[in-house]
Write a protein that holds these residues in place. Structure first.
Motif, short mmCIF file in Angstrom:
data_model
loop_
_atom_site.label_atom_id
_atom_site.label_comp_id
_atom_site.label_asym_id
_atom_site.label_seq_id
_atom_site.Cartn_x
_atom_site.Cartn_y
_atom_site.Cartn_z
N LYS A 26 6.13 -0.48 9.54
CA LYS A 26 7.49 -0.31 10.08
C LYS A 26 7.53 -0.48 11.60
CE LYS A 26 9.06 2.69 6.39
NZ LYS A 26 9.38 4.06 6.00
N ASN A 28 0.86 -1.18 0.00
CA ASN A 28 0.00 0.00 0.00
C ASN A 28 0.90 1.24 0.00
OD1 ASN A 28 -1.63 2.21 0.86
ND2 ASN A 28 -3.12 0.77 1.67
N PRO A 29 0.71 2.14 -0.98
CA PRO A 29 1.60 3.30 -1.07
C PRO A 29 1.30 4.40 -0.04
CG PRO A 29 -0.06 3.39 -2.80
CD PRO A 29 -0.24 2.07 -2.08
N ASP A 30 0.23 4.29 0.71
CA ASP A 30 -0.14 5.31 1.70
C ASP A 30 0.97 5.39 2.76
OD1 ASP A 30 -1.16 6.68 3.94
OD2 ASP A 30 -3.20 6.00 3.54
N PRO A 31 1.56 6.56 2.96
CA PRO A 31 2.64 6.70 3.95
C PRO A 31 2.22 6.29 5.37
CG PRO A 31 2.52 8.65 2.57
CD PRO A 31 1.32 7.81 2.24
N ALA A 32 0.98 6.55 5.74
CA ALA A 32 0.50 6.18 7.08
C ALA A 32 0.49 4.66 7.22
CB ALA A 32 -0.89 6.75 7.33
N GLN A 75 2.41 2.56 5.51
CA GLN A 75 3.82 2.16 5.53
C GLN A 75 4.42 2.34 6.93
OE1 GLN A 75 5.71 0.70 3.06
NE2 GLN A 75 3.71 0.51 2.09
N GLU A 76 4.08 3.43 7.60
CA GLU A 76 4.57 3.67 8.96
C GLU A 76 4.08 2.60 9.93
OE1 GLU A 76 6.88 5.69 10.41
OE2 GLU A 76 7.33 6.04 8.30
N ARG A 77 2.83 2.18 9.77
CA ARG A 77 2.29 1.13 10.64
C ARG A 77 3.06 -0.17 10.47
NH1 ARG A 77 -3.37 2.65 8.78
NH2 ARG A 77 -3.78 4.49 10.03
#
Length: 81
Positions: free
Chosen positions: A50, A40-44, A46-48
């Protein structure tokens, strides 16, 4: 409060038994769902991903299950962190 040990491998085995599928089938489908989420390209989002502790480059199904179950057990929504 005593910390409860999460047995993710046992959880996968129980799902396989309940669904009448092999452990490999269940693990493979969890991996497919994880890959869909990780792409999923959504930065939020991606943060989850990580935030999930893992030994390798990407978390294993067991690591994801343990992370989610530990937070839910503590009354924390791991998807709102």
């Amino acid at each position: 409060m005593k910390e409860k040990k999460i047995d993710a491998e046992r959880a996968i085995q129980m799902i396989a038994l309940r669904e009448g599928k092999s452990v490999k089938y269940i693990r493979d489908h969890i991996k497919i769902a994880m890959l869909a989420g990780m792409c999923n390209p959504d930065p939020a989002v991606q943060e989850r991903w990580k935030k999930i502790p893992c030994k390798g480059e990407v978390p294993t199904p067991e690591e994801v299950i343990t992370y989610i179950a530990t937070h839910v057990d503590a009354g924390i929504n791991p998807f709102e962190l």
